[in-house]
Design an enzyme around this catalytic site. Sequence first.
Site, PDB file in Angstrom:
ATOM      1  N   LYS A  49      37.333  27.872 -31.545  1.00 36.71           N
ATOM      2  CA  LYS A  49      35.917  27.835 -31.910  1.00 36.71           C
ATOM      3  C   LYS A  49      35.278  26.544 -31.397  1.00 36.71           C
ATOM      4  CE  LYS A  49      31.918  28.330 -33.656  1.00 36.71           C
ATOM      5  NZ  LYS A  49      31.247  28.808 -34.814  1.00 36.71           N
TER       6      LYS A  49
ATOM      7  N   LEU B 228      28.504  34.127 -33.463  1.00 39.90           N
ATOM      8  CA  LEU B 228      27.129  34.589 -33.307  1.00 39.90           C
ATOM      9  C   LEU B 228      26.211  33.439 -32.910  1.00 39.90           C
ATOM     10  CD1 LEU B 228      25.163  33.655 -35.875  1.00 39.90           C
ATOM     11  CD2 LEU B 228      26.492  35.375 -37.053  1.00 39.90           C
TER      12      LEU B 228
ATOM     13  N   GLU C 255      33.104  32.233 -36.402  1.00 40.19           N
ATOM     14  CA  GLU C 255      31.934  33.037 -36.064  1.00 40.19           C
ATOM     15  C   GLU C 255      31.400  32.607 -34.706  1.00 40.19           C
ATOM     16  OE1 GLU C 255      30.702  35.752 -37.920  1.00 40.19           O
ATOM     17  OE2 GLU C 255      30.148  35.779 -35.816  1.00 40.19           O
TER      18      GLU C 255
ATOM     19  N   VAL D  94      25.159  31.767 -41.264  1.00 44.19           N
ATOM     20  CA  VAL D  94      26.356  32.502 -40.875  1.00 44.19           C
ATOM     21  C   VAL D  94      26.746  33.515 -41.955  1.00 44.19           C
ATOM     22  CG1 VAL D  94      28.837  32.261 -40.462  1.00 44.19           C
ATOM     23  CG2 VAL D  94      27.237  30.751 -39.310  1.00 44.19           C
TER      24      VAL D  94
ATOM     25  N   CYS E 125      25.568  23.655 -34.289  1.00 47.58           N
ATOM     26  CA  CYS E 125      26.964  23.701 -33.859  1.00 47.58           C
ATOM     27  C   CYS E 125      27.341  22.785 -32.698  1.00 47.58           C
ATOM     28  CB  CYS E 125      27.333  25.125 -33.491  1.00 47.58           C
ATOM     29  SG  CYS E 125      27.597  26.117 -34.943  1.00 47.58           S
TER      30      CYS E 125
END
Length: 464
Positions: A221, A164, A162, A14, A277
């Site tokens: 998130k 991505l 983040e 990241v 994740c």
Amino acid sequence: MEIKNICCIGAGYVGGPTMAVIALKCPNIKVNVVDINENRINAWNDTKLDNLPVYEPGLPSVVEQARGKNLFFTTNIDDSIRDAQMIFIAVNTPTKTYGEGKGQAADLKYVELCARKIAEIATNDKIIVEKSTLPVRTAEAIQTILDSTGNGVNFEVLSNPEFLAEGTAINDLFKSDRVLIGGQQTKEGKEAIQKLVDIYAQWIPLEKICTTNVWSSELSKLVANAFLAQRVSSINSISAICEKTEADVDEVAKAIGMDSRIGDKFLKASVGFGGSCFQKDILNLVYIAKSLELHEVSDYWNQVIMINNYQKTRFAKQIIKSLFGTVSDKKITLLGWAFKKNTNDTRESAAIYISDILIDNGAKIHVYDPKVSKQQMISDLESLNTRLYVDNEKALVHHTCPYEACKSSHAISVITEWDEFCDYNWKKIYDSSIKPAKVFDGRNVLNMENLRKIGFEVYSIGKS
Ligand code: UDX
Ligand code: UDX
């Protein structure tokens, strides 16, 4: 005061790509990326761009353009913190493997260490940005640590998760669906938010920059990843029904995905999701819900993980079953070890769990992945603590040639959807396989009809 100097703690999947893109898009800002791992920093500084520690399409060119101009990778953490007006925390937050919350809660050890380090070093006001995925209300803990040093420095903590995805990180950073920035709803908090908005606004349209309170941002998130993973588990659960009913999971996914309320993304049935994740963030959500005594909510999300485990196990069992109930001393080929294509990241990859089951059943695993080293594969198996190191080493054979990996194999299984697997000479592979030759396509990427014509027995996810 305009931001001219940024520091990012954590030069991983990241921190590295995100900071490289910020540096490229904001030539007036000096970006120092720091890490305690000297080897990693050296790799980021390697003149041969093939040696960057993160494999990500498009990344070498971004690094080449910015590195040495306004992008620096260094182990000089103290000076970089001291000089920075804004500090991003992008260290890893793995699932706890010990103590309270073991197996579910996020381990915030490294985040806390970062906060303590910043508090120790800082001599002027700073904005601290949480980039790592964190449980809701972590900003409060960071703020408390920062504020308790009593050296008169003011800190504003922002959450800027983040989104991505690995393999498409550079494109995701260039053209984000949205940038999320959460901060305190005070005058100082709003000013800090604006400073971060100004940075992203250099290349992201303002309407795509979403600002919220800090807790909504932290929670969003986790929820975004939980929703994405839930779609994969949902379609994977349906794949099991398809295999018993002659429905075809790809056709079902297409049919439901055409409903604009459902949408067609994240409906690809697979051998199970992996990555750093999805599992970690859902477990985290499960843990938070449990801590809040919301047991029904916690059970609901836990089911997403259970289906994912079921899918991986089901795939391994299918291989064993179709090899007449035993894989003992048989050569089983795995094409792919990374958790998805176009990355060298293997965290939580289905390959690890499937190999573990097959090795337990006596199989010899032969693996080819275009981007993953043998050392990484062994270390992934080691992380499961199932057997001795020597036994893992004996059970796994790493190949640099896919045809060698497939030669004299009892079963070939596709675990990662690397494009090159579709282009192989499957007739050549068939000729060198033990008969009956079997292919298990855990990603539904191969041309099943063609393989069957060649003579393979083919098992695909969610098809009969
Ligand atoms: C990120 C996020 O931060 C994590 O919360 C998210 O859920 C997944 O993505 P990632 O960049 O993928 O983590 O992790 P990793 O590639 O392991 O990089 C983290 C880096 O931080 C490592 O290079 C590690 O050496 C460094 N680190 C860790 C420090 O520099 N200091 C520390 O105290 C701890
Ligand atoms: C994810 C999120 O997408 C990203 O927004 C967040 O910042 C980090 O976590 P990542 O884990 O890098 O990104 O990859 P992703 O593309 O989401 O894939 C995760 C896993 O799900 C992979 O193993 C992938 O193969 C699998 N997957 C994805 C499926 O099996 N089917 C799908 O339809 C989509």
